[in-house]
Design an enzyme around this catalytic site. Structure first.
Site, PDB file in Angstrom:
ATOM      1  N   HIS A 251       0.839  -1.204   0.000  1.00 60.96           N
ATOM      2  CA  HIS A 251       0.000   0.000   0.000  1.00 60.96           C
ATOM      3  C   HIS A 251       0.882   1.265   0.000  1.00 60.96           C
ATOM      4  O   HIS A 251       0.743   2.133  -0.873  1.00 60.96           O
ATOM      5  CB  HIS A 251      -0.916  -0.023   1.224  1.00 60.96           C
ATOM      6  CG  HIS A 251      -1.819   1.157   1.333  1.00 60.96           C
ATOM      7  ND1 HIS A 251      -3.128   1.114   0.921  1.00 60.96           N
ATOM      8  CD2 HIS A 251      -1.607   2.426   1.776  1.00 60.96           C
ATOM      9  CE1 HIS A 251      -3.686   2.310   1.126  1.00 60.96           C
ATOM     10  NE2 HIS A 251      -2.778   3.113   1.643  1.00 60.96           N
ATOM     11  N   GLU A 252       1.790   1.333   0.956  1.00 59.91           N
ATOM     12  CA  GLU A 252       2.646   2.526   1.039  1.00 59.91           C
ATOM     13  C   GLU A 252       3.574   2.596  -0.180  1.00 59.91           C
ATOM     14  O   GLU A 252       3.916   3.679  -0.647  1.00 59.91           O
ATOM     15  CB  GLU A 252       3.456   2.537   2.340  1.00 59.91           C
ATOM     16  CG  GLU A 252       2.602   2.561   3.620  1.00 59.91           C
ATOM     17  CD  GLU A 252       1.558   3.674   3.665  1.00 59.91           C
ATOM     18  OE1 GLU A 252       1.844   4.771   3.149  1.00 59.91           O
ATOM     19  OE2 GLU A 252       0.465   3.437   4.213  1.00 59.91           O
ATOM     20  N   HIS A 255       1.746   4.433  -2.831  1.00 64.26           N
ATOM     21  CA  HIS A 255       1.819   5.888  -2.612  1.00 64.26           C
ATOM     22  C   HIS A 255       3.189   6.411  -3.059  1.00 64.26           C
ATOM     23  O   HIS A 255       3.296   7.439  -3.729  1.00 64.26           O
ATOM     24  CB  HIS A 255       1.676   6.213  -1.119  1.00 64.26           C
ATOM     25  CG  HIS A 255       0.265   6.176  -0.604  1.00 64.26           C
ATOM     26  ND1 HIS A 255      -0.746   6.923  -1.150  1.00 64.26           N
ATOM     27  CD2 HIS A 255      -0.296   5.502   0.442  1.00 64.26           C
ATOM     28  CE1 HIS A 255      -1.873   6.712  -0.477  1.00 64.26           C
ATOM     29  NE2 HIS A 255      -1.631   5.842   0.490  1.00 64.26           N
ATOM     30  N   GLU A 284      -4.817   7.434  -3.062  1.00 65.76           N
ATOM     31  CA  GLU A 284      -5.321   6.144  -2.569  1.00 65.76           C
ATOM     32  C   GLU A 284      -5.604   5.182  -3.710  1.00 65.76           C
ATOM     33  O   GLU A 284      -5.525   3.971  -3.537  1.00 65.76           O
ATOM     34  CB  GLU A 284      -6.583   6.354  -1.722  1.00 65.76           C
ATOM     35  CG  GLU A 284      -6.298   6.822  -0.306  1.00 65.76           C
ATOM     36  CD  GLU A 284      -5.469   5.834   0.513  1.00 65.76           C
ATOM     37  OE1 GLU A 284      -5.750   4.618   0.470  1.00 65.76           O
ATOM     38  OE2 GLU A 284      -4.532   6.284   1.193  1.00 65.76           O
TER      39      GLU A 284
HETATM   40 ZN    ZN Z   1      -2.980   5.184   1.974  1.00 62.41          ZN
END
Ligand code: ZN
Length: 488
Positions: A251-252, A255, A284
């Site tokens: 997830h990170e 980003h 996101e």
């Molecule tokens: Zn996030």
């Protein structure tokens, strides 16, 4: 603008430090330094020279369409910052800095009463901020425009409401089906192995370790920009559950790759003294695409499962498909960040309804725990036993981030739309099965990442799909995937 960016990046670095390494007694001193840095950021960003340059550029007449967009976006951010009086900006930094500490203590002791006075203060300041930004519109619009410009509250409500019924229906259908066995996920996972595995997957994804770091922290994972070529992503590991660290890292990583893929022109551009990169929904969409559409797909694990088996021998005897089904088990739960793909947006809907009610005065903050628990029961059928696993679980309101939560759901929706669009160019499936994540990254860079902050979420989606934000592809994706996971 470069000065504003320098102060702003330092302010965000202080925010990350507060949550990771700062000792407990440093809080009040930190409040003062943070307030000073925020004030400096605000002052630099609102200086009259910037306004002059922006008006000259707006009238220049020789800008490309992309440049025109960019100038417009910066002007919007500049206008927002200017609308905020310096004393209110300072009070905002001071109050949110100390409110974060009240929230941390309240969460640790699971005692909402400790946080209540701070929540009241932040809420009152948020209303003042909304009114200073634009008193003619719904306060929620004024605040959420800092995270999701171009998405008024009515539009957010329309989109989130469209998710409610199909998702609830899917949750009910799943609850009646026989769940896959999750037994293969139980065990003890060495932290060093987990950290190494996170590094491996990030490298595969195309994370540039020369201009970014992945750091293991005890607190909430996040990604911050410290400066050009300096992205810090954090991840949190659990010895008894490798999923938290692994999918959190992906997830990170999503980003971070987004930040690393922006064109150089964005290096010293600045848009918001709060340090929020526009738009959070687009951000996101990238993180959740890597975490879920890629990370929780059978295609990805067809390639990556042997890496996992080498790193963690307890998976040697596990079949690929059993493993894939296990990581996709869906069950209504209490904690948003650990929620599965089906129930996740229902957590967001709850927060959206509660924060709009608090801003409009319909919900007094003292009644938040009760209202929270009632909505959890209504939407997810579960009730928190403590406030720590209830209304105190998220950091956002302590930081004054009212209007932020919808971006998570919008991110899911956009991820599915962008994914579909990518399929038209025949990118994802085969590349995933063969581990060619670089093709995906290259596509995302040229269609999404390079634009940085130039476009709002609706503009970006319109440019890519020709239409508006549409929850349908996301709902269709979930239905199809979970029919496979649960053998409907
Ligand atoms: Zn996030």
């Amino acid at each position: 603008m470069k000065q504003a960016a320098m102060y702003g990046h330092t302010y965000s670095l202080m925010g990350a430090d507060q949550e990771t390494t700062m000792p407990p007694d440093a809080g009040p001193g930190r409040d003062e330094i943070a307030t000073f840095m925020f004030g400096k950021t605000h002052e630099a960003f609102t200086c009259p020279e910037i306004q002059d340059v922006l008006s000259q550029l707006a009238n220049a007449g020789d800008l490309s369409p992309d440049e025109t967009h960019l100038v417009r976006r910066i002007s919007q951010g500049h206008r927002r910052a200017k609308a905020l009086p310096a004393d209110l900006a300072n009070a905002w930094a001071q109050t949110t800095s100390s409110a974060w500490r009240q929230w941390t203590e309240a969460k640790a002791k699971s005692d909402f009463q400790i946080f209540l006075p701070a929540l009241r203060q932040v809420l009152s300041l948020a209303k003042q901020k909304a009114s200073a930004l634009d008193s003619s519109i719904h306060p929620y619009n004024a605040l959420s425009a800092g995270f999701e410009p171009g998405m008024p509250v009515e539009e957010i409500r329309r989109i989130l409401s469209a998710l409610r019924e199909p998702l609830s229906k899917l949750v009910r259908k799943i609850s009646r089906a026989t769940p896959p066995s999750g037994i293969c996920l139980k065990g003890f996972f060495l932290l060093e192995q987990q950290e190494r595995l996170s590094q491996v997957v990030l490298r595969r994804m195309g994370f540039n370790f020369k201009s970014g770091r992945l750091i293991v922290v005890p607190g909430h994972p996040q990604t911050i920009t410290v400066g050009p070529c300096d992205i810090r992503a954090t991840t949190r590991l659990a010895v008894d559950d490798f999923r938290r660290g692994f999918f959190g890292s992906m997830h990170e990583g999503g980003h971070s790759i987004y930040c690393q893929g922006a064109d150089q022109v964005f290096d010293w551009l600045f848009l918001d003294p709060d340090g929020i990169p526009i738009s959070m929904g687009i951000h996101e969409s990238q993180s959740r695409m890597y975490e879920n559409l890629i990370g929780r797909s059978l295609n990805f694990w067809t390639f990556f499962f042997p890496f996992l088996q080498t790193a963690m021998p307890q998976f040697e005897e596990v079949g690929l498909e059993d493993f894939w089904k296990a990581i996709n088990i869906s069950r209504p739960s209490l904690i948003r960040v650990e929620a599965d793909e089906v129930t996740y947006c229902l957590h967001i809907l709850i927060r959206f309804e509660l924060e709009t009610a608090m801003l409009s005065g319909e919900l007094d903050p003292k009644d938040l725990p009760e209202a929270w628990n009632a909505k959890m029961k209504e939407y997810l059928g579960v009730t928190p036993k403590t406030d720590a696993e209830g209304c105190l679980q998220d950091v956002h309101w302590s930081k004054g981030y009212f209007g932020y939560f919808p971006s998570y759901a919008l991110g899911n929706i956009m991820a599915a739309q962008i994914w579909l669009r990518m399929q038209e160019d025949e990118v994802p499936s085969a590349d995933l099965r063969s581990g060619q994540l670089s093709t995906i990254k290259a596509w995302l860079k040229s269609h999404v990442h390079k634009w940085g902050m130039a476009y709002t979420a609706p503009e970006l989606i319109k440019g890519l799909t020709g239409g508006s934000l549409d929850p349908e592809p996301y709902i269709a994706y979930l239905k199809e995937k979970y029919a496979q996971v649960y053998n409907f």
